[in-house]
Design an enzyme around this catalytic site. Structure first.
Site, PDB file in Angstrom:
ATOM      1  N   CYS B 119       0.922  -1.155  -0.142  1.00 44.43           N
ATOM      2  CA  CYS B 119       0.082   0.071   0.033  1.00 44.43           C
ATOM      3  C   CYS B 119       0.876   1.184  -0.003  1.00 44.43           C
ATOM      4  O   CYS B 119       1.388   1.519   0.822  1.00 44.43           O
ATOM      5  CB  CYS B 119      -1.003   0.038   1.160  1.00 44.43           C
ATOM      6  SG  CYS B 119      -1.621   1.493   1.440  1.00 44.43           S
ATOM      7  N   CYS B 122      -0.695   4.451   1.963  1.00 43.23           N
ATOM      8  CA  CYS B 122      -0.488   4.475   3.637  1.00 43.23           C
ATOM      9  C   CYS B 122       0.126   3.108   4.089  1.00 43.23           C
ATOM     10  O   CYS B 122       1.119   2.754   3.892  1.00 43.23           O
ATOM     11  CB  CYS B 122      -2.026   4.787   4.254  1.00 43.23           C
ATOM     12  SG  CYS B 122      -3.246   4.046   3.529  1.00 43.23           S
ATOM     13  N   SER B 123      -0.929   2.190   4.606  1.00 44.47           N
ATOM     14  CA  SER B 123      -0.327   0.836   4.878  1.00 44.47           C
ATOM     15  C   SER B 123      -1.596  -0.324   5.063  1.00 44.47           C
ATOM     16  O   SER B 123      -1.342  -1.002   5.906  1.00 44.47           O
ATOM     17  CB  SER B 123       0.592   0.926   6.406  1.00 44.47           C
ATOM     18  OG  SER B 123       1.732   1.840   6.152  1.00 44.47           O
ATOM     19  N   CYS B 124      -2.514  -0.153   4.105  1.00 44.95           N
ATOM     20  CA  CYS B 124      -3.479  -1.190   4.171  1.00 44.95           C
ATOM     21  C   CYS B 124      -3.163  -2.520   3.956  1.00 44.95           C
ATOM     22  O   CYS B 124      -2.080  -2.798   3.259  1.00 44.95           O
ATOM     23  CB  CYS B 124      -4.535  -0.690   2.918  1.00 44.95           C
ATOM     24  SG  CYS B 124      -5.042   0.916   2.852  1.00 44.95           S
TER      25      CYS B 124
END
Lengths: 209, 216
Positions: B119, B122-124
């Site tokens: 991701c 962001c950091s999905c």
């Protein structure tokens, strides 16, 4: 906003460093920040608005901070702006409610809005060359690029409006396949592909531009 | 390895120092405690709900869930078909689902196709099947470089792919969450579903590792 969070394609951050036997939380405060973010998530607006709150952290601070430090800054800011609202009946999420909410999730699909997809699997599309002032999920590296519709995901909340309390504007979401060379030039393996999940308002038919 | 971290060839990030001093950590803990007091006082959260959420994601929700999905797909061809067709529903069959796994897609590795998930914005990450993401998945190096140079990044994880293998990078830009179905390793033919699940690593389900049967 063309922010520093949109970092796909940058190569200045060095190697990937993996930690052996990494704990879920490195410190107790990280767990508390995580849990507060989840428990109070409904009281701090949509997931899109909360992502935007991370994106507007000043670039220097964003780069110097760890993941949960940014989450901490976000709740501090939202709390300061008094954007948090207690529930109408004054109830607080109990431990059982919190667990149930985590296990249930909060789907982004909608049965209202634009339900008929404009594109079909196999269609060639070009992403729009957008420069939005606010939140978007169309990365800079994939703007104005040609790809192919790989899969239809149904009708999803549109983050660009949802983040700014301008309505959910639900619309078709697609998996779009790009040749790596279309995004990065001829220096990559010609076989390689990259897939993004993109909303209909990010896409044009080829020939329309 | 002496500092407990596995460092690769390229220089580490010049921007982010991973470690905080004791004073900095103490300050972060104090800020967090002040915030928690405020949110509790305002009636926005209850402390026991926070305790339960921490416990849930530290103990009950983690890559062992995804490993069960993978092992089932390896041993039950009809389950695998359902998983590739509608992953959210098939994963629910095993009792997993919820926040950050509302819309799941499973992508299958084969001898000619290698999938890997990131991701960049962001950091999905698919929490119900993999738990919370490891530090490196959230770090800028992985988020920025995986889209543009996946083969170089995979090499840093010790995974060198032949030129004729197609690499597919899945950049999680919406609420769809991806789980990689790794190839079943050679030599695992007689293993039970329970033993197979023990073989399946978190990294193989993100797509930065392959699975092999230990032959010691």
């Amino acid at each position: 906003m063309n922010g520093v969070h949109d970092m796909g394609g940058m190569t200045c951050f060095g190697s990937v460093v993996a930690e052996d036997k990494e704990p879920v939380f490195h410190d107790d405060w990280e767990g508390r920040v995580f849990a507060m973010s989840i428990a109070a998530s409904g009281r701090f607006g949509s997931i899109d608005g909360r992502r935007y709150a991370l994106e507007i952290i000043s670039p220097g601070q964003y780069l110097r901070s760890s993941y949960y430090e940014r989450w901490l800054m976000r709740i501090e800011q939202l709390a300061e702006q008094k954007q948090a609202t207690a529930s109408d009946d004054g109830t607080v999420l109990s431990a059982t409610d919190a667990e149930r909410a985590a296990m249930a999730g909060r789907p982004a699909t909608r049965k209202v809005g634009r339900l008929e997809p404009r594109f079909s699997v196999g269609d060639t599309v070009r992403t729009r060359l957008l420069q939005p002032a606010g939140h978007t999920r169309l990365p800079r590296y994939a703007r104005g690029r040609v790809g192919k519709i790989a899969r239809l995901h149904g009708t999803h909340v549109f983050p660009d409006t949802s983040a700014h309390r301008l309505g959910e504007n639900p619309q078709p979401l697609y998996s779009v396949e790009f040749a790596a060379a279309e995004l990065w030039g001829p220096g990559v393996n010609a076989k390689d592909k990259l897939y993004l999940d993109l909303w209909e308002d990010y896409l044009d038919e080829i020939g329309q531009i | 390895m002496s500092d407990g971290r596995h460092r690769h060839d390229a220089p580490a990030s010049p921007y982010l120092e991973n470690h905080r001093t004791a004073e900095e950590s103490a300050e972060l803990a104090e800020r967090t405690a002040r915030l928690e007091d405020y949110l509790v006082e305002k009636g926005l959260v209850a402390r026991d709900a926070l305790d339960r959420l921490v416990e849930l994601y530290e103990q009950d929700i983690g890559p062992m869930n995804g490993a069960r999905v993978v092992a089932r797909a390896w041993t039950d061809p009809s389950y695998k078909l359902r998983l590739l067709d509608d992953a959210t529903t098939a994963i629910r069959e095993l009792g997993f689902g919820g926040m950050q796994g509302e819309h799941m897609v499973v992508v299958e590795n084969t001898p000619t196709v290698h999938n890997v998930v990131v991701c960049s914005l962001c950091s999905c990450y698919p929490w119900p099947v993999l738990g919370l993401p490891p530090g490196w998945y959230k770090d800028f190096a992985y988020r920025s470089r995986l889209p543009i140079e996946p083969r170089a990044v995979l090499k840093e994880f010790g995974l060198e792919l032949a030129d004729d293998v197609e690499v597919r990078v899945w950049d999680s830009s919406a609420e769809i969450r991806y789980l990689v179905l790794p190839e079943r390793p050679d030599g695992s033919g007689t293993m039970t579903e329970v033993d197979l699940a023990k073989l399946v690593s978190r990294d193989s389900m993100i797509g930065v590792a392959r699975i092999s049967v230990e032959t010691e």
